[in-house]
Design a protein around this motif. Sequence first.
Motif, PDB file in Angstrom:
ATOM      1  N   MET A 236      68.891   3.229  26.337  1.00  9.41           N
ATOM      2  CA  MET A 236      68.354   3.307  27.701  1.00  9.41           C
ATOM      3  C   MET A 236      69.457   3.486  28.736  1.00  9.41           C
ATOM      4  N   ASN A 237      70.625   2.927  28.462  1.00  8.82           N
ATOM      5  CA  ASN A 237      71.762   3.112  29.369  1.00  8.82           C
ATOM      6  C   ASN A 237      72.137   4.588  29.452  1.00  8.82           C
ATOM      7  N   PHE A 238      72.162   5.256  28.305  1.00  5.24           N
ATOM      8  CA  PHE A 238      72.453   6.691  28.293  1.00  5.24           C
ATOM      9  C   PHE A 238      71.358   7.475  29.019  1.00  5.24           C
ATOM     10  N   LEU A 239      70.117   7.095  28.810  1.00  6.35           N
ATOM     11  CA  LEU A 239      69.002   7.791  29.464  1.00  6.35           C
ATOM     12  C   LEU A 239      69.071   7.645  30.978  1.00  6.35           C
ATOM     13  N   HIS A 240      69.461   6.476  31.460  1.00  8.64           N
ATOM     14  CA  HIS A 240      69.597   6.264  32.907  1.00  8.64           C
ATOM     15  C   HIS A 240      70.718   7.127  33.472  1.00  8.64           C
ATOM     16  N   GLN A 241      71.840   7.194  32.743  1.00  8.55           N
ATOM     17  CA  GLN A 241      72.942   8.049  33.188  1.00  8.55           C
ATOM     18  C   GLN A 241      72.520   9.518  33.200  1.00  8.55           C
ATOM     19  N   GLY A 242      71.807   9.924  32.163  1.00  2.00           N
ATOM     20  CA  GLY A 242      71.326  11.300  32.089  1.00  2.00           C
ATOM     21  C   GLY A 242      70.378  11.636  33.209  1.00  2.00           C
TER      22      GLY A 242
END
Length: 292
Positions: A236-242
């Motif tokens: 989810m951290n990667f998805l938020h950054q994306g």
Amino acid sequence: IAFVLLDKIRDPWVQQYDLTLRLHRVTTNAELALGNYAAGYKLGDELCKHSKTSIDALPTIISKVTALSNENKRTQSIEVAIKTTQTMLGVYPKRGIVWTIIKELVWIKSYFRRHKDKDILEMPLMTDPKHLFSMRLFSQIITTAIQNGRITEWLVATVKSIRLTIKHGICEHSALAFTLWGLLSVGLGDSKGATRFANLSISILERTNGESTKGFVYVICPVAINRWSKSSVFCMNFLHQGYHAAMGCGDTEAGSICSLTSNIAAYNDGYPVHEVYTAFRSLEEQARAHAM
């Protein structure tokens, strides 16, 4: 106001070419970003009609390709991108598509077997404008073809992107191609190879300060490649950054996919329903605002 003043100039494309080009390009991008597609396409077509060089026209063609995808006209988006890479850039094959895919797959697999990650990451940066435009269009073909189930097109765009990267240097769009190679590795049961290319993709984005492809890279890497080996919080951290990177670049489609995927992951992970519902409503409002 600028266009009113421009109308006072007799034949502005001749008398004030650079100014007229910049004005049409900026206004086209603004109209398309706001979802005013008809007005944006009309201005963009006018720009392409009067462009002196392909370099002048290509940024606006790429904006049109992206807008067609956002408008859910994915088939048209792919067709415009392929035609441009064939006729203006000469990097997309006109015939022998299957043979091209097979030949490139074999060559690329051999190259990756012979070279370490360090060798790849130390390649020079791509600088030639036409190669960079080719990579941008290939990225658009990849993301749109995947969503439209056009396997042949995204395979061609992926292998051609990797070939351009190896020959002319890396750029942020190389990251998306490497991500898709990792996705291919998943399909072939090579989890170690898939993880390798997911990590390479993220490292390429870091080296190139890439933002425009981060949305899709940060969906595919954690969700399709790393989800079995990483925690949901990591994903989810990667998805938020994306999401933030994509929306910051005006790529509302990739941003929306990141947000949607994150919301689903949050729901499946047991986050409070009202928080997930609020996030979905926010996504719905953004989609409506951008006429998606």
